[in-house]
Enzyme design. Sequence first.
Site, PDB file in Angstrom:
ATOM      1  N   HIS A  51       0.887  -1.160   0.000  1.00  0.00           N
ATOM      2  CA  HIS A  51       0.000   0.000   0.000  1.00  0.00           C
ATOM      3  C   HIS A  51       0.926   1.210   0.000  1.00  0.00           C
ATOM      4  O   HIS A  51       2.078   1.113   0.453  1.00  0.00           O
ATOM      5  CB  HIS A  51      -0.893   0.020   1.242  1.00  0.00           C
ATOM      6  CG  HIS A  51      -1.944  -1.058   1.222  1.00  0.00           C
ATOM      7  ND1 HIS A  51      -1.992  -2.073   2.135  1.00  0.00           N
ATOM      8  CD2 HIS A  51      -2.967  -1.268   0.368  1.00  0.00           C
ATOM      9  CE1 HIS A  51      -3.007  -2.868   1.853  1.00  0.00           C
ATOM     10  NE2 HIS A  51      -3.614  -2.405   0.763  1.00  0.00           N
ATOM     11  N   ASP A  54       2.339   1.621   3.281  1.00  0.00           N
ATOM     12  CA  ASP A  54       3.311   0.596   3.702  1.00  0.00           C
ATOM     13  C   ASP A  54       4.693   1.051   3.240  1.00  0.00           C
ATOM     14  O   ASP A  54       5.699   0.837   3.921  1.00  0.00           O
ATOM     15  CB  ASP A  54       3.048  -0.766   3.024  1.00  0.00           C
ATOM     16  CG  ASP A  54       1.728  -1.399   3.435  1.00  0.00           C
ATOM     17  OD1 ASP A  54       1.381  -1.299   4.622  1.00  0.00           O
ATOM     18  OD2 ASP A  54       1.068  -2.007   2.572  1.00  0.00           O
TER      19      ASP A  54
END
Length: 346
Positions: A51, A54
Amino acid sequence: MAKENQYKFSFGPWNISEGADPYGPTTRPPQPFDWKLAKLKELGFDAMMFHDDDAVPDIDSKSPDQVRKEAKELKKKLDDAGIFAEMVAPRLWFSPMTIDGAYTSNDPKARKYAIDRSLRCIDIARILDTDLIVLWLAREGTYLREAKSAKRSTELLAAALDKMLDYDKKIRIAIEPKPNEPMDIAYIPTMGHAMALAHLTNDPKRVGGLVESAHAILAGLDPADEMEFAMSFGKLWSVHLNDQNGLKFDQDKPFGCHSLRSAFNQVRALERNKYGSKGECVAFDVHSFRSTKIEHAVDHLAHSRKTFLRLLEKARTFDEATAQKLIAERDYQALDQMAIEHLLGK
Ligand code: XLS
Ligand code: MG
C-alpha cells in the site's frame, strides 16, 4: 515435478498481522518492516506488494519530496534484498477524508484528496520500478441506496481512472473487485464490472483486473471463472489467492483451507492459460488465524505457497486425455470422481 520457477510469489506487509478483530485486541506483537522483508526472502518469495503507506508510513503528513525520498530509501532496501515490488495500492479507506467514499464521495474535497493521494501512489510506484497500481475500491459504494447514484458514481470512477492514466502513460491499473465490506454494497463488485469500467476510460487497455479468491466467493461467484474471464481479455494482472467459508466477513484464510477442489481449479485455470508468462505474480492475501502464536506468524504464507505448488503438480498431472473422453461421452459423474481421486492421490 512442478517447474516452480514459472511462477513468482508475493505478499504484502499487511499479511503478517497482529490478530486484532472487531471484538478483541491484538494477539501477537507487531513486527518491523525489515523483519517482514527478511521473512519474505527466507520463505522463498520473489516480490512484495505495497500500500502507499506501507511504502511511506504517515504519507498524508509528508510533502511530495519527502514521499519520493522515503520511496527511494525503500527501493534501495528491496534491491539489497534482491526483492522487487509487485505493485502499489493507494489505501483510500483509512483517512477521515474518505469516510463516505473516496473517488465517489459526495464531498468534492474528499474526491480531490483521493485523486491527489492516488497520484502520490503513482510517484511511489515509479520509484519502486513497478507499473502496476492496484485499486481495491473499498469505500466506493453505499450503506443505503438513496445516498449516491450508481450512474454518477460510475462516471466519477472513470474520471478518477482517467486522471491516473493521464498522469503517467506507463502505468497499468488493476481493479480488485469486492461486492461488500466495508460498504453494504460496492459499485464494482465483480470482474465483469471492472472490465466494463475500463471501457469508459480514455485508455481501456491499461485498465485490467486482480482476482482475490475470497472476494469472488463473497460475490457468489467461482474464483477460477473470474480469473479465466479476465484472462480472456488478456487482463488478469495479479491474483490474491486465499480462501473463504461462505458468505460472511472477508476471512482471508490460507489458500486451499476451505475448499481444496476450488483451489485446484484456480491453479488449473492459471496454469492452462499460462498465467505468469508475462511476469504476473501469484500473491497470497492471507492472514493468520487469531489464535496463532508469534512463533508461527508466517506459517500461513509458507503453507499457502506450498499448497499452491502441490496443486500445481496436480494440475500438471491431471489426465487430460481421459477427461476429454469423459466430456465427449457427457459422463460428468465419472469426471467428478476422477477429479476427487486425483486430489486424494492413490
Ligand atoms: C482487502 C483487500 C486489500 C487489497 C489491497 O480486502 O484484499 O488487502 O488486496 O489493497
Ligand atoms: Mg486483496
